[in-house]
Enzyme design. Structure first.
Site, PDB file in Angstrom:
ATOM      1  N   ASN A   8       0.882  -1.175   0.000  1.00 35.83           N
ATOM      2  CA  ASN A   8       0.000   0.000   0.000  1.00 35.83           C
ATOM      3  C   ASN A   8       0.914   1.218   0.000  1.00 35.83           C
ATOM      4  O   ASN A   8       1.461   1.606   1.037  1.00 35.83           O
ATOM      5  CB  ASN A   8      -0.908  -0.005   1.231  1.00 35.83           C
ATOM      6  CG  ASN A   8      -1.909   1.141   1.225  1.00 35.83           C
ATOM      7  OD1 ASN A   8      -1.809   2.070   0.424  1.00 35.83           O
ATOM      8  ND2 ASN A   8      -2.866   1.093   2.128  1.00 35.83           N
ATOM      9  N   LYS A  15       3.331   0.933   3.198  1.00 39.19           N
ATOM     10  CA  LYS A  15       2.962  -0.126   4.131  1.00 39.19           C
ATOM     11  C   LYS A  15       3.033  -1.463   3.393  1.00 39.19           C
ATOM     12  O   LYS A  15       2.700  -1.549   2.215  1.00 39.19           O
ATOM     13  CB  LYS A  15       1.550   0.087   4.679  1.00 39.19           C
ATOM     14  CG  LYS A  15       1.417   1.285   5.604  1.00 39.19           C
ATOM     15  CD  LYS A  15       0.082   1.283   6.349  1.00 39.19           C
ATOM     16  CE  LYS A  15      -1.075   1.538   5.415  1.00 39.19           C
ATOM     17  NZ  LYS A  15      -2.358   1.673   6.160  1.00 39.19           N
ATOM     18  N   ARG A  89      -2.498  -2.044  -3.655  1.00 42.44           N
ATOM     19  CA  ARG A  89      -3.702  -1.229  -3.514  1.00 42.44           C
ATOM     20  C   ARG A  89      -3.595  -0.034  -4.454  1.00 42.44           C
ATOM     21  O   ARG A  89      -2.600   0.684  -4.454  1.00 42.44           O
ATOM     22  CB  ARG A  89      -3.848  -0.724  -2.083  1.00 42.44           C
ATOM     23  CG  ARG A  89      -5.095   0.155  -1.908  1.00 42.44           C
ATOM     24  CD  ARG A  89      -5.035   1.003  -0.668  1.00 42.44           C
ATOM     25  NE  ARG A  89      -6.228   1.842  -0.557  1.00 42.44           N
ATOM     26  CZ  ARG A  89      -6.250   3.008   0.044  1.00 42.44           C
ATOM     27  NH1 ARG A  89      -5.147   3.498   0.595  1.00 42.44           N
ATOM     28  NH2 ARG A  89      -7.366   3.707   0.113  1.00 42.44           N
ATOM     29  N   HIS A 178     -12.874   2.822  -0.587  1.00 47.04           N
ATOM     30  CA  HIS A 178     -12.815   1.866   0.534  1.00 47.04           C
ATOM     31  C   HIS A 178     -13.450   0.532   0.149  1.00 47.04           C
ATOM     32  O   HIS A 178     -13.887  -0.241   1.016  1.00 47.04           O
ATOM     33  CB  HIS A 178     -13.523   2.404   1.783  1.00 47.04           C
ATOM     34  CG  HIS A 178     -12.843   3.567   2.431  1.00 47.04           C
ATOM     35  ND1 HIS A 178     -13.534   4.604   3.018  1.00 47.04           N
ATOM     36  CD2 HIS A 178     -11.531   3.866   2.596  1.00 47.04           C
ATOM     37  CE1 HIS A 178     -12.687   5.493   3.511  1.00 47.04           C
ATOM     38  NE2 HIS A 178     -11.460   5.067   3.264  1.00 47.04           N
ATOM     39  N   GLY A 208     -12.531   6.007   9.722  1.00 49.26           N
ATOM     40  CA  GLY A 208     -11.153   6.274  10.087  1.00 49.26           C
ATOM     41  C   GLY A 208     -10.883   7.739   9.811  1.00 49.26           C
ATOM     42  O   GLY A 208     -11.799   8.561   9.851  1.00 49.26           O
ATOM     43  N   ASN A 209      -9.637   8.089   9.498  1.00 46.50           N
ATOM     44  CA  ASN A 209      -9.372   9.469   9.102  1.00 46.50           C
ATOM     45  C   ASN A 209     -10.144   9.798   7.827  1.00 46.50           C
ATOM     46  O   ASN A 209     -10.697  10.873   7.663  1.00 46.50           O
ATOM     47  CB  ASN A 209      -7.877   9.688   8.897  1.00 46.50           C
ATOM     48  CG  ASN A 209      -7.554  11.153   8.661  1.00 46.50           C
ATOM     49  OD1 ASN A 209      -7.923  12.015   9.445  1.00 46.50           O
ATOM     50  ND2 ASN A 209      -6.872  11.435   7.562  1.00 46.50           N
ATOM     51  N   ARG A 239     -11.452  16.143   5.579  1.00 50.70           N
ATOM     52  CA  ARG A 239     -12.332  16.369   4.432  1.00 50.70           C
ATOM     53  C   ARG A 239     -13.722  16.767   4.902  1.00 50.70           C
ATOM     54  O   ARG A 239     -14.231  16.251   5.896  1.00 50.70           O
ATOM     55  CB  ARG A 239     -12.423  15.121   3.562  1.00 50.70           C
ATOM     56  CG  ARG A 239     -11.099  14.673   2.968  1.00 50.70           C
ATOM     57  CD  ARG A 239     -11.269  13.404   2.150  1.00 50.70           C
ATOM     58  NE  ARG A 239      -9.983  12.761   1.927  1.00 50.70           N
ATOM     59  CZ  ARG A 239      -9.803  11.443   1.914  1.00 50.70           C
ATOM     60  NH1 ARG A 239     -10.835  10.629   2.118  1.00 50.70           N
ATOM     61  NH2 ARG A 239      -8.602  10.923   1.713  1.00 50.70           N
ATOM     62  N   GLU A 331     -13.976   0.886  15.150  1.00 53.12           N
ATOM     63  CA  GLU A 331     -13.632  -0.236  16.020  1.00 53.12           C
ATOM     64  C   GLU A 331     -13.330   0.194  17.450  1.00 53.12           C
ATOM     65  O   GLU A 331     -13.427  -0.626  18.372  1.00 53.12           O
ATOM     66  CB  GLU A 331     -12.418  -0.982  15.451  1.00 53.12           C
ATOM     67  CG  GLU A 331     -12.689  -1.672  14.119  1.00 53.12           C
ATOM     68  CD  GLU A 331     -11.415  -2.195  13.467  1.00 53.12           C
ATOM     69  OE1 GLU A 331     -10.462  -2.505  14.211  1.00 53.12           O
ATOM     70  OE2 GLU A 331     -11.378  -2.268  12.225  1.00 53.12           O
ATOM     71  N   ASN A 332     -12.961   1.463  17.651  1.00 47.72           N
ATOM     72  CA  ASN A 332     -12.413   1.863  18.945  1.00 47.72           C
ATOM     73  C   ASN A 332     -13.173   2.954  19.681  1.00 47.72           C
ATOM     74  O   ASN A 332     -12.770   3.325  20.789  1.00 47.72           O
ATOM     75  CB  ASN A 332     -10.958   2.321  18.756  1.00 47.72           C
ATOM     76  CG  ASN A 332     -10.072   1.198  18.275  1.00 47.72           C
ATOM     77  OD1 ASN A 332      -9.898   0.200  18.955  1.00 47.72           O
ATOM     78  ND2 ASN A 332      -9.517   1.345  17.072  1.00 47.72           N
ATOM     79  N   GLU A 382      -7.846  -5.028   5.196  1.00 52.31           N
ATOM     80  CA  GLU A 382      -7.712  -4.764   3.775  1.00 52.31           C
ATOM     81  C   GLU A 382      -6.538  -5.510   3.161  1.00 52.31           C
ATOM     82  O   GLU A 382      -6.593  -5.943   2.014  1.00 52.31           O
ATOM     83  CB  GLU A 382      -7.579  -3.259   3.548  1.00 52.31           C
ATOM     84  CG  GLU A 382      -8.836  -2.485   3.916  1.00 52.31           C
ATOM     85  CD  GLU A 382      -8.659  -0.987   3.861  1.00 52.31           C
ATOM     86  OE1 GLU A 382      -8.940  -0.406   2.801  1.00 52.31           O
ATOM     87  OE2 GLU A 382      -8.234  -0.403   4.880  1.00 52.31           O
TER      88      GLU A 382
END
Length: 396
Positions: A8, A15, A89, A178, A208-209, A239, A331-332, A382
């Site tokens: 990615n 990554k 990706r 996504h 997420g962000n 955004r 998730e958090n 992912e």
């Protein structure tokens, strides 16, 4: 043992994960940051430990060199012999790519041309592909497009109501993003519920962000919140999400903002950052708890937008078997989950406060036993989805 190397590549980061083909075990993963700067930072993790290095990373080729050195120094060694394919990706596939695609010179050219639709992403994705091709020239490389999962949307969902000739000429339509995450999570939801995928209706909230919602029927995307670019839809870290287009006209005519300034404003200085000064939801929550009114309003706006899309997608799907929260925020953050679905009990959506507040991680149900719609928290993966699609593409 054979493995897929998942890559990615971002503009200043790379990554990676090395995933064993048969067991789907993560043999190693890492992150290289500050590509293009004088001094980079690299982290390499295996089941035996984690190592941090500071290599020079002038470009993506140097990043791949640093990655291969990390494998040789910290394992698993013999990377060239382990890797049977590389999965990449790629954010935007436009209307050209509907499935995982073997990278060829023509595909590289197409990804480059599609950069006009995703100028922040596709050039970096392509730089990673080219560096990987140089590092691993003897194995197949497969591009996995974020937009591909949403190619099943019907025309009424992807068509914008503008001049049809203009839309056709410039390929203006909703593409969605996504997709890799939405595909993975919607399939996990069906498995969690024990229902056949083809009979399952799911609303996936990837928070997420970057953030997006997706309505999935029978394993296929039928609507999603992001549009022509990842700017549309939910409120995100930087955004704006949904915005009246006339705001842009107003800022240009009376504020004197040029195109680049408007792009920067809406993509990098809006969302939570624009409302509070911080793009990190944890900071916003902390400030809201301390009585900061701007932070409190930002949380209200953030959750209201999510609820807006949940309601819309309940209508599109005719009801849902599950609403799923995933990604870093999803998730958090029990607070975001609770506030985003508060007041929907009349629609058969009831969160169990104790389950939602639990520190438990992993797959779990946070709705009450009486809730007609299950509310789930399912970690996304992912990289694993990219590895699976890479293997599937090569087998086909």
């Amino acid at each position: 043992m054979t493995a897929v190397l998942v890559v990615n590549s971002g503009s200043s980061s790379l990554k990676y994960q090395l995933i064993e083909t048969d067991t789907e075990e993560v043999l190693a993963k890492g992150l290289l940051e500050r590509i293009g700067q004088v001094q980079g930072v690299a982290t390499h993790t295996t089941p035996d430990g984690e190592w941090t290095m500071e290599p020079a990373l002038p470009d993506h080729g140097a990043a791949f060199d640093a990655m291969t050195r990390a494998f040789e120094e910290h394992g698993p060694t013999g990377l060239a012999g382990l890797v049977t394919a590389v999965g990449h990706r790629v954010v935007h596939g436009g209307a050209r790519f509907f499935a995982p695609t073997l990278v060829t010179p023509q595909v590289e050219k197409d990804i480059d041309e599609l950069a006009e639709y995703a100028p922040l992403h596709n050039p970096a994705n392509l730089a990673g592909i080219r560096a990987a091709l140089a590092a691993f020239p003897d194995v197949p490389h497969v591009a996995i497009f974020d937009t591909a999962f949403h190619q099943t949307m019907p025309p009424e969902a992807y068509t914008y109501a503008i001049d049809a000739a203009v839309a056709e000429k410039y390929r203006i339509r909703r593409y969605g993003f996504h997709g890799t995450s939405h595909k993975y999570v919607s399939e996990k939801a069906a498995a969690f519920l024990g229902t056949p995928l083809e009979e399952t209706r799911t609303i996936v909230l990837h928070l997420g962000n970057g953030a997006s919602a997706c309505a999935v029927r029978g394993g296929e995307s039928v609507d999603t919140s992001m549009g022509f670019t990842p700017l549309q839809g939910l409120v995100m870290g930087t955004r704006s999400g949904d915005l009246d287009p006339a705001v842009v006209f107003q800022l240009a005519r009376f504020g004197g903002l040029g195109l680049d300034e408007l792009d920067d404003l809406l993509n990098r200085r809006s969302g939570l950052k624009g409302l509070t000064g911080s793009a990190d939801l944890r900071d916003v929550r902390r400030n809201a708890d301390a009585g900061d009114e701007a932070a409190q309003v930002a949380l209200d706006v953030y959750c209201h937008r999510i609820k807006h899309y949940v309601g819309a997608y309940l209508a599109v799907l005719g009801g849902a078997d599950a609403i799923v929260f995933t990604a870093g925020v999803g998730e958090n953050s029990p607070l975001i989950r609770e506030r985003s679905l508060a007041g929907l009990e009349g629609l058969g959506i009831e969160i169990d406060a104790e389950r939602n507040a639990s520190a438990e991680r992993g797959e779990r149900r946070i709705s009450t036993d009486a809730s007609r719609t299950a509310v789930l928290v399912l970690p996304t993966n992912e990289e694993l989805e990219i590895a699976r699609q890479t293997v599937s593409a090569l087998a086909a």
